[in-house]
Design a protein around this motif. Structure first.
Motif, PDB file in Angstrom:
ATOM      1  N   LEU A 358       0.845  -1.205   0.000  1.00  0.00           N
ATOM      2  CA  LEU A 358       0.000   0.000   0.000  1.00  0.00           C
ATOM      3  C   LEU A 358       0.876   1.250   0.000  1.00  0.00           C
ATOM      4  O   LEU A 358       0.603   2.209  -0.724  1.00  0.00           O
ATOM      5  CB  LEU A 358      -0.901   0.024   1.238  1.00  0.00           C
ATOM      6  CG  LEU A 358      -2.106  -0.918   1.217  1.00  0.00           C
ATOM      7  CD1 LEU A 358      -2.753  -0.979   2.589  1.00  0.00           C
ATOM      8  CD2 LEU A 358      -3.133  -0.479   0.192  1.00  0.00           C
ATOM      9  N   GLU A 359       1.943   1.226   0.803  1.00  0.00           N
ATOM     10  CA  GLU A 359       2.792   2.422   0.887  1.00  0.00           C
ATOM     11  C   GLU A 359       3.602   2.608  -0.381  1.00  0.00           C
ATOM     12  O   GLU A 359       3.808   3.714  -0.849  1.00  0.00           O
ATOM     13  CB  GLU A 359       3.727   2.307   2.099  1.00  0.00           C
ATOM     14  CG  GLU A 359       2.963   2.419   3.415  1.00  0.00           C
ATOM     15  CD  GLU A 359       3.861   2.449   4.644  1.00  0.00           C
ATOM     16  OE1 GLU A 359       5.012   2.012   4.552  1.00  0.00           O
ATOM     17  OE2 GLU A 359       3.380   2.908   5.695  1.00  0.00           O
ATOM     18  N   ARG A 360       4.033   1.475  -0.971  1.00  0.00           N
ATOM     19  CA  ARG A 360       4.939   1.575  -2.109  1.00  0.00           C
ATOM     20  C   ARG A 360       4.198   1.781  -3.426  1.00  0.00           C
ATOM     21  O   ARG A 360       4.543   2.646  -4.212  1.00  0.00           O
ATOM     22  CB  ARG A 360       5.749   0.292  -2.173  1.00  0.00           C
ATOM     23  CG  ARG A 360       6.814   0.350  -3.215  1.00  0.00           C
ATOM     24  CD  ARG A 360       7.487  -0.965  -3.309  1.00  0.00           C
ATOM     25  NE  ARG A 360       8.312  -1.225  -2.138  1.00  0.00           N
ATOM     26  CZ  ARG A 360       9.169  -2.214  -2.095  1.00  0.00           C
ATOM     27  NH1 ARG A 360       9.290  -3.020  -3.112  1.00  0.00           N
ATOM     28  NH2 ARG A 360       9.918  -2.405  -1.046  1.00  0.00           N
ATOM     29  N   GLU A 361       3.156   0.971  -3.661  1.00  0.00           N
ATOM     30  CA  GLU A 361       2.494   1.019  -4.968  1.00  0.00           C
ATOM     31  C   GLU A 361       1.503   2.166  -5.059  1.00  0.00           C
ATOM     32  O   GLU A 361       1.159   2.608  -6.137  1.00  0.00           O
ATOM     33  CB  GLU A 361       1.790  -0.321  -5.248  1.00  0.00           C
ATOM     34  CG  GLU A 361       2.777  -1.477  -5.405  1.00  0.00           C
ATOM     35  CD  GLU A 361       2.088  -2.846  -5.463  1.00  0.00           C
ATOM     36  OE1 GLU A 361       0.903  -2.902  -5.839  1.00  0.00           O
ATOM     37  OE2 GLU A 361       2.741  -3.852  -5.136  1.00  0.00           O
ATOM     38  N   PHE A 362       0.988   2.652  -3.892  1.00  0.00           N
ATOM     39  CA  PHE A 362      -0.040   3.692  -3.955  1.00  0.00           C
ATOM     40  C   PHE A 362       0.376   4.984  -3.239  1.00  0.00           C
ATOM     41  O   PHE A 362      -0.426   5.902  -3.102  1.00  0.00           O
ATOM     42  CB  PHE A 362      -1.351   3.171  -3.356  1.00  0.00           C
ATOM     43  CG  PHE A 362      -1.837   1.912  -4.016  1.00  0.00           C
ATOM     44  CD1 PHE A 362      -2.518   1.956  -5.230  1.00  0.00           C
ATOM     45  CD2 PHE A 362      -1.608   0.670  -3.451  1.00  0.00           C
ATOM     46  CE1 PHE A 362      -2.962   0.792  -5.847  1.00  0.00           C
ATOM     47  CE2 PHE A 362      -2.036  -0.501  -4.058  1.00  0.00           C
ATOM     48  CZ  PHE A 362      -2.727  -0.440  -5.263  1.00  0.00           C
ATOM     49  N   ASN A 363       1.628   5.028  -2.743  1.00  0.00           N
ATOM     50  CA  ASN A 363       2.167   6.234  -2.087  1.00  0.00           C
ATOM     51  C   ASN A 363       1.281   6.779  -0.976  1.00  0.00           C
ATOM     52  O   ASN A 363       0.970   7.966  -0.951  1.00  0.00           O
ATOM     53  CB  ASN A 363       2.389   7.359  -3.119  1.00  0.00           C
ATOM     54  CG  ASN A 363       3.511   6.996  -4.047  1.00  0.00           C
ATOM     55  OD1 ASN A 363       4.440   6.321  -3.641  1.00  0.00           O
ATOM     56  ND2 ASN A 363       3.410   7.408  -5.288  1.00  0.00           N
ATOM     57  N   ILE A 364       0.837   5.908  -0.062  1.00  0.00           N
ATOM     58  CA  ILE A 364       0.014   6.374   1.058  1.00  0.00           C
ATOM     59  C   ILE A 364       0.785   6.102   2.347  1.00  0.00           C
ATOM     60  O   ILE A 364       1.247   4.986   2.566  1.00  0.00           O
ATOM     61  CB  ILE A 364      -1.341   5.620   1.095  1.00  0.00           C
ATOM     62  CG1 ILE A 364      -2.102   5.862  -0.210  1.00  0.00           C
ATOM     63  CG2 ILE A 364      -2.187   6.070   2.271  1.00  0.00           C
ATOM     64  CD1 ILE A 364      -3.331   5.000  -0.367  1.00  0.00           C
ATOM     65  N   ASP A 365       0.936   7.139   3.177  1.00  0.00           N
ATOM     66  CA  ASP A 365       1.588   6.932   4.486  1.00  0.00           C
ATOM     67  C   ASP A 365       0.556   6.407   5.465  1.00  0.00           C
ATOM     68  O   ASP A 365      -0.527   6.989   5.606  1.00  0.00           O
ATOM     69  CB  ASP A 365       2.156   8.257   5.021  1.00  0.00           C
ATOM     70  CG  ASP A 365       3.361   8.677   4.208  1.00  0.00           C
ATOM     71  OD1 ASP A 365       4.007   7.780   3.642  1.00  0.00           O
ATOM     72  OD2 ASP A 365       3.640   9.890   4.125  1.00  0.00           O
TER      73      ASP A 365
END
Length: 600
Positions: A358-365
């Protein structure tokens, strides 16, 4: 069509890092599945995370043609399976599609906990097993010692074990000959109605869901109308083919073969793993012995750091769910963290990988709350509730007792670290069932409450054993425990994201360390902040953060002391009022750090 006796379906089972994927690479290269230019390391591990961590997450399949020494050409279907305990359901269904397995053991490290778990699964599926010792080219390799170990620990005859090096290609010809000569061909009736086992499925943006099947009886052909027996949904087959490892279209798949089909299926959740695919008009009499659907074991809340990203997170989760039917989520709100999702995972590694994707593929912290397990709460009126989130716990007066899930863990560890590992298991309320030796390594079998394991047990185990211990577990059932909900109050306000369910005996130490940790992490305000840990209405631990002080007497010089007194009293009254109405800002890192304090 390939004749049944010229097909071999096999999988490779091994512990993490014993060279499964490299062996698969060599087999593909030797059988000419890819040209020299297309070859790359770990060809079947397609995700970035798989390559970086060096683990296999999704089971992959490839069909190879091999011309044996006897002059016949054989079709070999290889299924590369994950070795990690969280993905055991991937292993299980992959094994059900095959008749044999290559058991790969590292010739320097020997049998590990997950080698055992996977090999027992292969035996349950009646597999013919060929032991293979990999990495014999390493200076530390001791093939004779490892052969004895395989015989002692697993009980397999290892006298004829193949000695190979998948990296250099040594001994690969013998492996291929052993697959052809020692593994049985598949059984199946080409004239019976279609019956196929659904092994795996994943989402493709252009074709919809791609379904991987092992055909047991009959034929699966293009243009045929098929039915999935567990959901009773019918679909028209649009394309049929096999992986070599690139897709190759075929008019049909016959009995005994492994391949894929697409049929405009919208989401992966519609294709349940272990389901039976049959002909819509002439269905087979009974479905195959299916698998249990994957049950989530660990739950935690995922919240976006920036609340404006909530919609992006919802979309990202929907897209991940397309490809991973074992990941479940539902919306939840928290007073401290805003809107987010309560998610269910198969284990801690699964949680970590979903979060990383989620953090890597969609750039969400993201902020992750403390992982928790499913508790069964028995109320006085006879009802049973399943509790995923400690914040939803009913009033203790209504509860008769609480059951928590227990696991049986197999830990393999070198002798010199055994003391530390046993102490760790005792601290986590473990009960020892068995302790045996295989050479200089001990194998301990413990019963442990899952709630004690999901947190940081694995990290602690690795640090105690300098990384040499290996760990594998399976759920055994529920047992009644003396459990209580511990809530944390900051400035007399309960913070729901920090509430946890703990065993009564450990509540005070846990509460005390949580308060101490929060005292360091929450910045000072203009007023005193009490931090308390409480069980119901009883406070069991408290820390106080001192106030920042403004020097109000700075403008007084000379004159009577009463002027100073008056100013200080005014300040005191203001602080009292502030403490009543003031809001305490808790920084994000405080949540994560406060929950990670178990091993300290």
């Amino acid at each position: 069509m390939t004749q049944l006796d010229h097909i071999r379906n096999f999988s490779i089972v091994a512990h993490i890092d014993h060279g499964k994927s490299t062996l698969a690479d060599r087999l593909i290269q030797i059988c000419g599945g890819l040209t020299q230019r297309e070859m790359k390391e770990q060809v079947l591990d397609s995700m970035d995370i798989e390559r970086e961590r060096g683990i296999t997450i999704k089971a992959q399949t490839v069909r190879l043609d091999y011309k044996a020494d006897n002059g016949e050409t054989y079709a070999l279907n290889l299924i590369d399976t994950p070795g990690h305990v969280d993905f055991a359901y991937e292993v299980n269904r992959s094994l059900a599609a095959c008749e044999g397995s290559l058991l790969v053991v590292d010739a320097s490290q020997g049998v590990e906990a997950q080698t055992l778990a996977n090999v027992y699964q292969a035996m349950e599926n009646d597999h013919e097993i060929i032991p293979v010792l990999n990495k014999v080219d390493l200076p530390a390799a001791e093939p004779d010692r490892i052969k004895t170990q395989i015989e002692d620990v697993i009980g397999l005859d290892a006298s004829g074990a193949l000695e190979i090096s998948a990296k250099t290609g040594q001994g690969m010809h013998e492996v291929l000959e052993a697959i052809v000569n020692q593994l049985p061909p598949p059984k199946g009736d080409a004239n019976a109605p279609l019956k196929a086992l659904l092994v795996d499925s994943w989402y493709d943006a252009y074709l919809g869901v791609i379904v991987l099947v092992r055909v047991i009886d009959g034929t699966l052909s293009k243009g045929q109308k098929v039915k999935l027996m567990s959901t009773d949904a019918s679909y028209l087959v649009e394309r049929v083919g096999t992986f070599r490892p690139k897709q190759e279209m075929r008019p049909a798949l016959a009995a005994g073969e492994i391949g894929f089909f697409t049929a405009a299926i919208k989401q992966v959740a519609d294709t349940r793993v272990g389901d039976t695919v049959t002909d819509d008009k002439k269905p087979c009499a009974a479905p195959l012995e299916g698998f249990q659907p994957a049950q989530p074991v660990v739950f935690c809340g995922l919240f976006p750091v920036d609340t404006a990203e909530f919609e992006d997170l919802r979309e990202a989760m929907g897209r991940l769910r397309l490809n991973d039917a074992s990941f479940e989520y539902e919306m939840e709100t928290s007073a401290a963290l805003g809107f987010g999702f309560r998610c269910g995972f198969l284990g801690l590694l699964h949680l970590e990988i979903v979060r990383e994707r989620l953090e890597r593929e969609f750039n969400i912290d993201l902020i992750t709350t403390a992982p928790s397990v499913i508790y069964q709460i028995h109320l006085n009126n006879g009802d049973v509730l399943e509790l995923h989130n400690p914040a939803d716990m009913p009033d203790p007066v209504q509860i008769s007792h609480i059951d928590e899930p227990w696991i049986e863990a197999t830990i393999m560890v070198p002798d010199e670290y055994l003391g530390g590992v046993l102490k760790l298991c005792q601290e986590r309320r473990g009960r020892q069932k068995d302790l045996t030796y295989a050479g200089s390594r001990a194998m301990a079998i413990y019963e442990l409450p899952l709630n004690e394991v999901v947190f940081d047990f694995y990290d602690r185990l690795k640090s105690i054993s300098r990384g040499y211990a290996s760990f594998d577990y399976h759920l055994t059932g529920y047992e009644t425990g003396d459990l209580v909900k511990m809530s944390v109050l900051v400035n007399a306000e309960p913070v729901d994201a920090l509430s946890v369910i703990v065993h009564k005996d450990r509540a005070e130490t846990r509460g005390r360390s949580m308060c101490e940790k929060l005292k360091e992490l929450i910045p000072r305000h203009l007023f005193k902040i009490p931090i308390q840990a409480a069980l119901g209405g009883r406070v069991i631990a408290r820390e106080t953060i001192g106030a920042l002080r403004k020097d109000v007497t700075a403008k007084c010089y000379g004159g009577d002391i009463t002027r100073k007194r008056k100013l200080l009293d005014k300040q005191k009254a203001g602080k009292k009022k502030m403490r009543q109405f003031g809001r305490v800002e808790i920084p994000q890192n405080a949540f994560i750090a406060a929950l990670k304090l178990d091993g300290d």
